[in-house]
Design a protein around this motif. Sequence first.
Motif, PDB file in Angstrom:
ATOM      1  N   UNK A 196       0.678  -1.310  -0.059  1.00 26.67           N
ATOM      2  CA  UNK A 196      -0.046   0.086   0.129  1.00 26.67           C
ATOM      3  C   UNK A 196       0.744   1.071   0.264  1.00 26.67           C
ATOM      4  N   UNK A 197       0.542   2.291  -0.715  1.00 31.33           N
ATOM      5  CA  UNK A 197       1.485   3.427  -0.999  1.00 31.33           C
ATOM      6  C   UNK A 197       1.450   4.040   0.380  1.00 31.33           C
ATOM      7  N   UNK A 198       0.581   4.126   1.147  1.00 29.43           N
ATOM      8  CA  UNK A 198       0.668   4.925   2.418  1.00 29.43           C
ATOM      9  C   UNK A 198       1.984   4.255   3.359  1.00 29.43           C
ATOM     10  N   UNK A 199       1.934   2.883   3.325  1.00 27.63           N
ATOM     11  CA  UNK A 199       2.797   2.229   4.426  1.00 27.63           C
ATOM     12  C   UNK A 199       4.308   2.457   3.606  1.00 27.63           C
ATOM     13  N   UNK A 200       4.461   2.180   2.241  1.00 26.54           N
ATOM     14  CA  UNK A 200       5.612   2.310   1.402  1.00 26.54           C
ATOM     15  C   UNK A 200       6.248   3.822   1.891  1.00 26.54           C
ATOM     16  N   UNK A 201       5.434   4.756   1.612  1.00 25.74           N
ATOM     17  CA  UNK A 201       5.688   6.075   2.115  1.00 25.74           C
ATOM     18  C   UNK A 201       6.225   6.397   3.532  1.00 25.74           C
ATOM     19  N   UNK A 202       5.817   5.608   4.347  1.00 23.08           N
ATOM     20  CA  UNK A 202       6.102   5.465   5.753  1.00 23.08           C
ATOM     21  C   UNK A 202       7.698   4.938   6.063  1.00 23.08           C
ATOM     22  N   UNK A 203       7.823   3.928   5.066  1.00 25.17           N
ATOM     23  CA  UNK A 203       9.187   3.184   5.608  1.00 25.17           C
ATOM     24  C   UNK A 203      10.170   3.406   4.278  1.00 25.17           C
ATOM     25  N   UNK A 204      10.025   3.772   3.290  1.00 20.56           N
ATOM     26  CA  UNK A 204      10.944   3.587   2.095  1.00 20.56           C
ATOM     27  C   UNK A 204      12.015   4.715   2.259  1.00 20.56           C
ATOM     28  N   UNK A 205      13.130   4.421   1.636  1.00 21.97           N
ATOM     29  CA  UNK A 205      14.466   5.426   1.854  1.00 21.97           C
ATOM     30  C   UNK A 205      13.888   6.854   1.446  1.00 21.97           C
ATOM     31  N   UNK A 206      13.362   6.904   0.431  1.00 16.01           N
ATOM     32  CA  UNK A 206      12.938   8.435   0.171  1.00 16.01           C
ATOM     33  C   UNK A 206      12.162   9.159   1.209  1.00 16.01           C
ATOM     34  N   UNK A 207      11.286   8.294   2.163  1.00 12.50           N
ATOM     35  CA  UNK A 207      10.459   8.610   3.126  1.00 12.50           C
ATOM     36  C   UNK A 207      11.340   9.182   4.397  1.00 12.50           C
ATOM     37  N   UNK A 208      12.473   8.142   4.514  1.00 10.44           N
ATOM     38  CA  UNK A 208      13.346   8.423   5.728  1.00 10.44           C
ATOM     39  C   UNK A 208      14.110   9.572   5.600  1.00 10.44           C
ATOM     40  N   UNK A 209      14.627   9.682   4.268  1.00 12.10           N
ATOM     41  CA  UNK A 209      15.330  11.001   4.115  1.00 12.10           C
ATOM     42  C   UNK A 209      14.672  12.396   3.940  1.00 12.10           C
ATOM     43  N   UNK A 210      13.422  12.098   3.365  1.00 15.84           N
ATOM     44  CA  UNK A 210      12.431  13.397   3.506  1.00 15.84           C
ATOM     45  C   UNK A 210      12.431  13.787   5.095  1.00 15.84           C
ATOM     46  N   UNK A 211      11.878  12.839   5.942  1.00 11.83           N
ATOM     47  CA  UNK A 211      11.597  13.052   7.271  1.00 11.83           C
ATOM     48  C   UNK A 211      12.729  13.824   8.088  1.00 11.83           C
ATOM     49  N   UNK A 212      13.940  13.356   7.797  1.00  3.88           N
ATOM     50  CA  UNK A 212      15.195  14.119   8.212  1.00  3.88           C
ATOM     51  C   UNK A 212      15.243  15.613   7.796  1.00  3.88           C
ATOM     52  N   UNK A 213      14.900  15.791   6.572  1.00  6.83           N
ATOM     53  CA  UNK A 213      14.753  17.037   5.967  1.00  6.83           C
ATOM     54  C   UNK A 213      13.843  18.012   6.508  1.00  6.83           C
ATOM     55  N   UNK A 214      12.856  17.424   6.598  1.00  8.89           N
ATOM     56  CA  UNK A 214      11.618  18.101   7.158  1.00  8.89           C
ATOM     57  C   UNK A 214      11.936  18.493   8.760  1.00  8.89           C
ATOM     58  N   UNK A 215      12.389  17.597   9.551  1.00  5.05           N
ATOM     59  CA  UNK A 215      12.884  17.792  11.161  1.00  5.05           C
ATOM     60  C   UNK A 215      13.766  19.035  11.007  1.00  5.05           C
ATOM     61  N   UNK A 216      14.686  18.867   9.976  1.00  4.75           N
ATOM     62  CA  UNK A 216      15.811  20.173  10.057  1.00  4.75           C
ATOM     63  C   UNK A 216      15.142  21.254   9.702  1.00  4.75           C
ATOM     64  N   UNK A 217      14.066  21.538   8.632  1.00  5.57           N
ATOM     65  CA  UNK A 217      13.386  22.583   8.213  1.00  5.57           C
ATOM     66  C   UNK A 217      12.782  23.195   9.514  1.00  5.57           C
ATOM     67  N   UNK A 218      12.113  22.250   9.983  1.00  4.65           N
ATOM     68  CA  UNK A 218      11.135  22.843  10.977  1.00  4.65           C
ATOM     69  C   UNK A 218      11.927  23.399  12.222  1.00  4.65           C
ATOM     70  N   UNK A 219      13.189  23.009  12.373  1.00  7.59           N
ATOM     71  CA  UNK A 219      13.851  23.622  13.711  1.00  7.59           C
ATOM     72  C   UNK A 219      14.972  24.712  13.246  1.00  7.59           C
ATOM     73  N   UNK A 220      14.831  25.130  11.973  1.00  3.01           N
ATOM     74  CA  UNK A 220      15.704  26.331  11.527  1.00  3.01           C
ATOM     75  C   UNK A 220      14.888  27.641  11.396  1.00  3.01           C
TER      76      UNK A 220
END
Length: 192
Positions: free
Chosen positions: A168-192
């Motif tokens: 399911x795309x919802x699950x893939x978008x939670x665990x995929x390599x792109x999702x993991x990198x994007x989460x790190x980017x988002x966390x960074x942007x929300x703290x700067x």
Amino acid sequence: MDNQLVFATNNAHKTHEVSEILAPEYKVLNLKDIGCDVDIPETGNTFAENATLKSSYVVQHFNLDCFADDSGLEVEALNNEPGIYSARYSGERGDAANMQFLLHKMEGITNRNAKFKTVISLIKDGANYLFEGVIYGKLRTEPIGDKGFGYDPIFEPNGYDITFAQMDMELKNQISHRALAMQKLIEFLKTT
């Protein structure tokens, strides 16, 4: 708006998805939005270099903060091939041809360990920040599933008994390599 970022992509779906996550703090634009119709060359030797080439191009030519990603599949038994050549591994662009070429190279090989990797380069206020996402798994011997793209039908992530293309795309978008990198980017942007 002061807080706008360019995502170096022409994929409207990706742009919308990231826009939803970063709103209202950031307005996300894609290459079309800024009038960039150049196919930015990916001539680097690593995912990080290719992502940085794309983000740097936008900063240099449009003077806008930008992020870009580069991704691919790395197969342990093939010395991490196809890697940065994932999209054109068979010598041509085409998911089916690349997947069949890889499966042919893997015939008779019992070590099926592989990983998908994404690196995002963010150039903001003149500094380059890199964010990496990796998901480990193994290669199936034949494609199964009709969702996703690229090597998804032959990649089974660790801890699952289905391929990315069956997921399911919802699950893939939670665990995929792109999702993991994007989460790190988002966390960074929300703290700067």
